[in-house]
Design an enzyme around this catalytic site. Sequence first.
Site, PDB file in Angstrom:
ATOM      1  N   GLN A 212       0.819  -1.213   0.000  1.00 41.11           N
ATOM      2  CA  GLN A 212       0.000   0.000   0.000  1.00 41.11           C
ATOM      3  C   GLN A 212       0.855   1.266   0.000  1.00 41.11           C
ATOM      4  O   GLN A 212       0.444   2.300  -0.525  1.00 41.11           O
ATOM      5  CB  GLN A 212      -0.950  -0.006   1.205  1.00 41.11           C
ATOM      6  CG  GLN A 212      -1.997  -1.098   1.142  1.00 41.11           C
ATOM      7  CD  GLN A 212      -2.852  -1.018  -0.111  1.00 41.11           C
ATOM      8  OE1 GLN A 212      -3.503  -0.007  -0.369  1.00 41.11           O
ATOM      9  NE2 GLN A 212      -2.847  -2.071  -0.904  1.00 41.11           N
TER      10      GLN A 212
ATOM     11  N   HIS B 236       1.493   3.286  -3.267  1.00 40.79           N
ATOM     12  CA  HIS B 236       0.510   4.196  -3.858  1.00 40.79           C
ATOM     13  C   HIS B 236       1.085   5.590  -4.071  1.00 40.79           C
ATOM     14  O   HIS B 236       0.760   6.255  -5.057  1.00 40.79           O
ATOM     15  CB  HIS B 236      -0.733   4.293  -2.962  1.00 40.79           C
ATOM     16  CG  HIS B 236      -1.815   3.331  -3.335  1.00 40.79           C
ATOM     17  ND1 HIS B 236      -2.670   3.537  -4.387  1.00 40.79           N
ATOM     18  CD2 HIS B 236      -2.182   2.155  -2.781  1.00 40.79           C
ATOM     19  CE1 HIS B 236      -3.524   2.534  -4.476  1.00 40.79           C
ATOM     20  NE2 HIS B 236      -3.246   1.669  -3.516  1.00 40.79           N
TER      21      HIS B 236
ATOM     22  N   HIS C   7     -44.732  30.605  11.319  1.00 34.81           N
ATOM     23  CA  HIS C   7     -44.890  29.165  11.483  1.00 34.81           C
ATOM     24  C   HIS C   7     -46.186  28.870  12.246  1.00 34.81           C
ATOM     25  O   HIS C   7     -46.929  27.943  11.900  1.00 34.81           O
ATOM     26  CB  HIS C   7     -43.713  28.585  12.276  1.00 34.81           C
ATOM     27  CG  HIS C   7     -42.449  28.437  11.493  1.00 34.81           C
ATOM     28  ND1 HIS C   7     -41.770  29.497  10.973  1.00 34.81           N
ATOM     29  CD2 HIS C   7     -41.729  27.314  11.163  1.00 34.81           C
ATOM     30  CE1 HIS C   7     -40.672  29.058  10.363  1.00 34.81           C
ATOM     31  NE2 HIS C   7     -40.639  27.735  10.453  1.00 34.81           N
TER      32      HIS C   7
ATOM     33  N   GLU D 265      -7.746   3.986   6.806  1.00 23.67           N
ATOM     34  CA  GLU D 265      -8.558   3.613   5.649  1.00 23.67           C
ATOM     35  C   GLU D 265      -8.658   2.089   5.518  1.00 23.67           C
ATOM     36  O   GLU D 265      -9.748   1.522   5.425  1.00 23.67           O
ATOM     37  CB  GLU D 265      -7.924   4.205   4.390  1.00 23.67           C
ATOM     38  CG  GLU D 265      -8.622   3.815   3.099  1.00 23.67           C
ATOM     39  CD  GLU D 265      -7.865   4.287   1.865  1.00 23.67           C
ATOM     40  OE1 GLU D 265      -8.456   4.264   0.776  1.00 23.67           O
ATOM     41  OE2 GLU D 265      -6.680   4.678   1.995  1.00 23.67           O
ATOM     42  N   HIS D 266      -7.514   1.427   5.468  1.00 21.96           N
ATOM     43  CA  HIS D 266      -7.463  -0.034   5.383  1.00 21.96           C
ATOM     44  C   HIS D 266      -6.882  -0.582   6.681  1.00 21.96           C
ATOM     45  O   HIS D 266      -5.857  -0.083   7.151  1.00 21.96           O
ATOM     46  CB  HIS D 266      -6.551  -0.500   4.242  1.00 21.96           C
ATOM     47  CG  HIS D 266      -6.872   0.093   2.913  1.00 21.96           C
ATOM     48  ND1 HIS D 266      -6.112   1.092   2.328  1.00 21.96           N
ATOM     49  CD2 HIS D 266      -7.871  -0.182   2.043  1.00 21.96           C
ATOM     50  CE1 HIS D 266      -6.633   1.401   1.156  1.00 21.96           C
ATOM     51  NE2 HIS D 266      -7.700   0.656   0.948  1.00 21.96           N
TER      52      HIS D 266
ATOM     53  N   ASP E  49      -8.895  -3.851  -3.073  1.00 17.10           N
ATOM     54  CA  ASP E  49      -8.599  -2.802  -4.053  1.00 17.10           C
ATOM     55  C   ASP E  49      -9.023  -3.197  -5.458  1.00 17.10           C
ATOM     56  O   ASP E  49      -9.457  -2.349  -6.250  1.00 17.10           O
ATOM     57  CB  ASP E  49      -7.088  -2.509  -4.070  1.00 17.10           C
ATOM     58  CG  ASP E  49      -6.661  -1.538  -2.993  1.00 17.10           C
ATOM     59  OD1 ASP E  49      -7.540  -0.943  -2.343  1.00 17.10           O
ATOM     60  OD2 ASP E  49      -5.446  -1.367  -2.798  1.00 17.10           O
TER      61      ASP E  49
END
Length: 429
Positions: A251, A254, A412, A319-320, A353
Site C-alpha cells: 500500500q 501508492h 410558522h 482507511e485499510h 482494491d
Amino acid sequence: MANYLKTGISVEVAAANSREVQQTVENILEDIGTRGDAAVRELSEKFDKWSPTSFRLSEEEIQACVDSLPEEAIKDIEFAQTQVRRFAEIQKASLHDVEAETLPGVTLGHKNIPMNSVGCYVPGGKYPLVASAHMSVLTAKVAGVKRVIACAPPFNGKPSPAIVAAMHMAGADEIYCFGGIQAVGAMALGTESIAPVDMIVGPGNAFVAEAKRQLFGRVGIDLFAGPTETLVIADAEGCDPELAAADLLGQAEHGYNSPAVLLTNSEDFARQTIAEIERQLTILPTAEIAGKAWKDYGQAIVCDSYEEMVQVADEIASEHVQVMTRDPNYFLENMTNYGALFLGRETNVSYGDKVIGTNHTLPTMKAARYTGGLWVGKFIKTCTYQRVTPEASLMVGEYCSRLCALEGFAGHKEQADIRVRRYKDQLSK
C-alpha cells in the site's frame, strides 16, 4: 502504554504542504468557472501534454480501446465487475422504502431516490487504476443513477485502453480523457461542452482531493479522500514479518505520502518486520515510491494488549486495516473506526482494491470516525414525505401552534393555526 518504535512526518510539515495545495486548487477552479473549456484545454496541455480535438471519447475510440486489450484482460475485468456488481446489489437490497401510520391519520414515509447525474474520477496518470472504474461507475449504475460520466487522465500520451474498457463495461454514459483538477472542476462546474453533474466521486492525488473538498456544497462528494493509508495489526501467532512487510509496502507504493503503520503486541516482531521491510525494498520494483512513503510516513507501534491495540487503532482510524492476529474477530467485534477490515492472513488489501467486490473508495485522514466508504447508498437520497387527514391535522396543529409560540415564530404558528381553524369548523359541521 503504546511504544512508538518508528514515527512519521510531523503534523506541521503536512499542514504546510496542504496550504500550498489549497491555493493552487482555488486558483484553477476559479479559472475553470470563468473560462470553461478554454481553461480546461490549457490545463490539460500544461499538466498532461494532452490536447485532442475532443476530450470526450467517441464510440469508435471507446471500442478501439476495448478491442486493443487481450481477451484475458477483458475476462479479468468482467470477473472483477461481476464481484463488485454482486455485492453492490446485495447492499442495495438492504435499502427499503418505508411508510407507516405513526398516529391516527398521520402517515410518514421515506423513498430512496437515486441521484440524476454523477461524475466519476478514475486516477491514471502514474498507475492506470482500472479498478476505480468498477468501484465508482458500476456502483452508481447499480444504484440507478441516470447519467454517469467518467474521466481519467491520459496514460503514456493516450487514453488508457484498460481504464476506458472498464468504464465502458461498467456502463458509463460519457467517457472523457483528461485528469486532475481540470477534470473534477469541469464535471462539477460544467463547461460549454460538458453538462455539470450533481455529485463527484473517486480517489485521486492531493490536488484532486482538495478540488473535491472546495467544490463540496456546490456538488456532493463521496468523501474527503487523502493519500492511501494502511494499518497492519499483527502478532506472531497470526502473521510473520515477511507477510506483514509485504502488506505494508503493497500500500505504501501508492504514493510518497501514503502512511503504512504496523501495530503489534511484540517489540521483537516489530523490529523483525522493520528489518524485513528494508530487505524487500532492495528488490521491490516500486521501492523508490514505497521506500520514501515508509521513511517519511511509516510507523511501528507496540502495545501491551489487544485492548490497547484496539484503542490505538481506533485513534488512527485508518482507511485499510489488515488484521493478522491469533483472533482477528476480536478486532471485528471491538473496533469502531476504520474504512474496511481485512480479517486473517488469507486476505489482504489488494483483494479489496482490485477484485473481491467490496468498494475500495474509503475514508482517509481519520474520516472513518464519522463515515464509511463508497457504496450504493452514497448515490441514493433518502427523502421523507408525510400525509395527514383533517382530523390529524387539527390535533397536530394545536401542538405545533403552541411550540411555534414558544420559539417566537409567528409565521410558522399561523401555518398551524389556519389549519386548526379550518378543520375545526369543517369537522364540527
